[in-house]
Scaffold this motif. Sequence first.
Motif, PDB file in Angstrom:
ATOM      1  N   THR A  89       0.856  -1.187   0.000  1.00 40.35           N
ATOM      2  CA  THR A  89       0.000   0.000   0.000  1.00 40.35           C
ATOM      3  C   THR A  89       0.889   1.233   0.000  1.00 40.35           C
ATOM      4  O   THR A  89       1.878   1.301   0.739  1.00 40.35           O
ATOM      5  CB  THR A  89      -0.930   0.025   1.225  1.00 40.35           C
ATOM      6  N   LEU A  90       0.522   2.197  -0.828  1.00 41.01           N
ATOM      7  CA  LEU A  90       1.353   3.393  -0.984  1.00 41.01           C
ATOM      8  C   LEU A  90       0.475   4.643  -0.971  1.00 41.01           C
ATOM      9  O   LEU A  90      -0.205   4.947  -1.954  1.00 41.01           O
ATOM     10  CB  LEU A  90       2.137   3.321  -2.296  1.00 41.01           C
ATOM     11  N   PRO A  91       0.476   5.376   0.144  1.00 42.24           N
ATOM     12  CA  PRO A  91      -0.256   6.641   0.185  1.00 42.24           C
ATOM     13  C   PRO A  91       0.468   7.703  -0.629  1.00 42.24           C
ATOM     14  O   PRO A  91       1.674   7.594  -0.894  1.00 42.24           O
ATOM     15  CB  PRO A  91      -0.255   6.991   1.676  1.00 42.24           C
ATOM     16  N   VAL A 121      -7.316  15.669  -3.762  1.00 41.35           N
ATOM     17  CA  VAL A 121      -6.668  15.996  -2.493  1.00 41.35           C
ATOM     18  C   VAL A 121      -5.852  14.817  -1.976  1.00 41.35           C
ATOM     19  O   VAL A 121      -4.996  14.988  -1.103  1.00 41.35           O
ATOM     20  CB  VAL A 121      -7.695  16.425  -1.425  1.00 41.35           C
ATOM     21  N   ASP A 122      -6.116  13.627  -2.515  1.00 46.02           N
ATOM     22  CA  ASP A 122      -5.358  12.465  -2.049  1.00 46.02           C
ATOM     23  C   ASP A 122      -5.439  11.341  -3.079  1.00 46.02           C
ATOM     24  O   ASP A 122      -6.341  11.291  -3.919  1.00 46.02           O
ATOM     25  CB  ASP A 122      -5.896  11.969  -0.706  1.00 46.02           C
ATOM     26  N   LYS A 123      -4.463  10.447  -2.968  1.00 44.99           N
ATOM     27  CA  LYS A 123      -4.391   9.251  -3.807  1.00 44.99           C
ATOM     28  C   LYS A 123      -3.901   8.110  -2.928  1.00 44.99           C
ATOM     29  O   LYS A 123      -3.011   8.294  -2.095  1.00 44.99           O
ATOM     30  CB  LYS A 123      -3.421   9.465  -4.970  1.00 44.99           C
ATOM     31  N   TRP A 124      -4.492   6.945  -3.113  1.00 44.31           N
ATOM     32  CA  TRP A 124      -4.079   5.761  -2.363  1.00 44.31           C
ATOM     33  C   TRP A 124      -3.880   4.635  -3.364  1.00 44.31           C
ATOM     34  O   TRP A 124      -4.776   4.343  -4.155  1.00 44.31           O
ATOM     35  CB  TRP A 124      -5.146   5.398  -1.331  1.00 44.31           C
ATOM     36  N   GLU A 183      -6.663   0.106   7.311  1.00 46.63           N
ATOM     37  CA  GLU A 183      -6.118   0.386   5.980  1.00 46.63           C
ATOM     38  C   GLU A 183      -5.629  -0.898   5.317  1.00 46.63           C
ATOM     39  O   GLU A 183      -5.928  -1.167   4.144  1.00 46.63           O
ATOM     40  CB  GLU A 183      -4.966   1.383   6.088  1.00 46.63           C
ATOM     41  N   LEU A 184      -4.878  -1.707   6.073  1.00 44.19           N
ATOM     42  CA  LEU A 184      -4.323  -2.934   5.512  1.00 44.19           C
ATOM     43  C   LEU A 184      -5.423  -3.932   5.158  1.00 44.19           C
ATOM     44  O   LEU A 184      -5.388  -4.563   4.092  1.00 44.19           O
ATOM     45  CB  LEU A 184      -3.341  -3.557   6.508  1.00 44.19           C
TER      46      LEU A 184
END
Length: 252
Positions: free
Chosen positions: A99-101, A124-127, A167-168
């Motif tokens: 996983t890469l924020p 505003v964000d990418k995951w 998250e995981l």
Amino acid sequence: MDEQILALNTEHHLQLLESLGTPGFYGLFLDWLHQELSTDQCMVFFCPDGDRLTTLISKDFSRDQRARQLALSYIAEEHYRQDPIFKTVQQCQPGQLITLPLSSVCQKMGRLYRERFITGPGFVDKWSIVCSSSDGNFYINLYSRRTPYADLFGGPPLDACKPNRLELDTARLIATLITKHYLLNHQLLNQGPLAPLSERERQVCEAMLAGKKAEAIGYDLGIAASSIVTYRKRAYDKLGICSRAQLFDLCR
């Protein structure tokens, strides 16, 4: 975000599981991401040979044609080779889940790349989630214009080295859904971004990609040229594109 997101006990979630390996999966999967993870754009790519990416899923929930065009150019113009995560996609090993924020790679992005694919479209964000299968590696990108993903997972800014449990677990769920979907039906993997289309819509698009005109396609399929235009329009609407050129870009 409540941990009930992981308890697949609602009617929608059961339908999602039952749709694995079928064209019906795409709409249910994307609706789930949009509603429960505040995802405004989802891009899923496949790396079959460790060298290039192909598009499997491309969806922007806004009506912003600019955002859609940028998503197409990522593949068509091979901007993914400037993506700091691409090397991770190439090197992902069987059984790995990464996983890469955005915060972990933002400084590695060139200024123009960041403006083109992140700030320009208003995200505003990418995951990102990278996972491996026996067929190749999957690269799953979720973008939000509304809410940082850390807020959804109830913690501080996401850390690539120490993802929290929610998250995981969510990443594992998404990765499992994607890999199982294509494992159950390899034909959908070969169809790439055309997989969500009906059989007729896909036949029309494949014929267009082969360079055929509406009259020739109609003759081959035994239907009127006017019907070809209708199927083409339906396919374009589902794919979020508006021209033959964009169809070629999407299917590179």
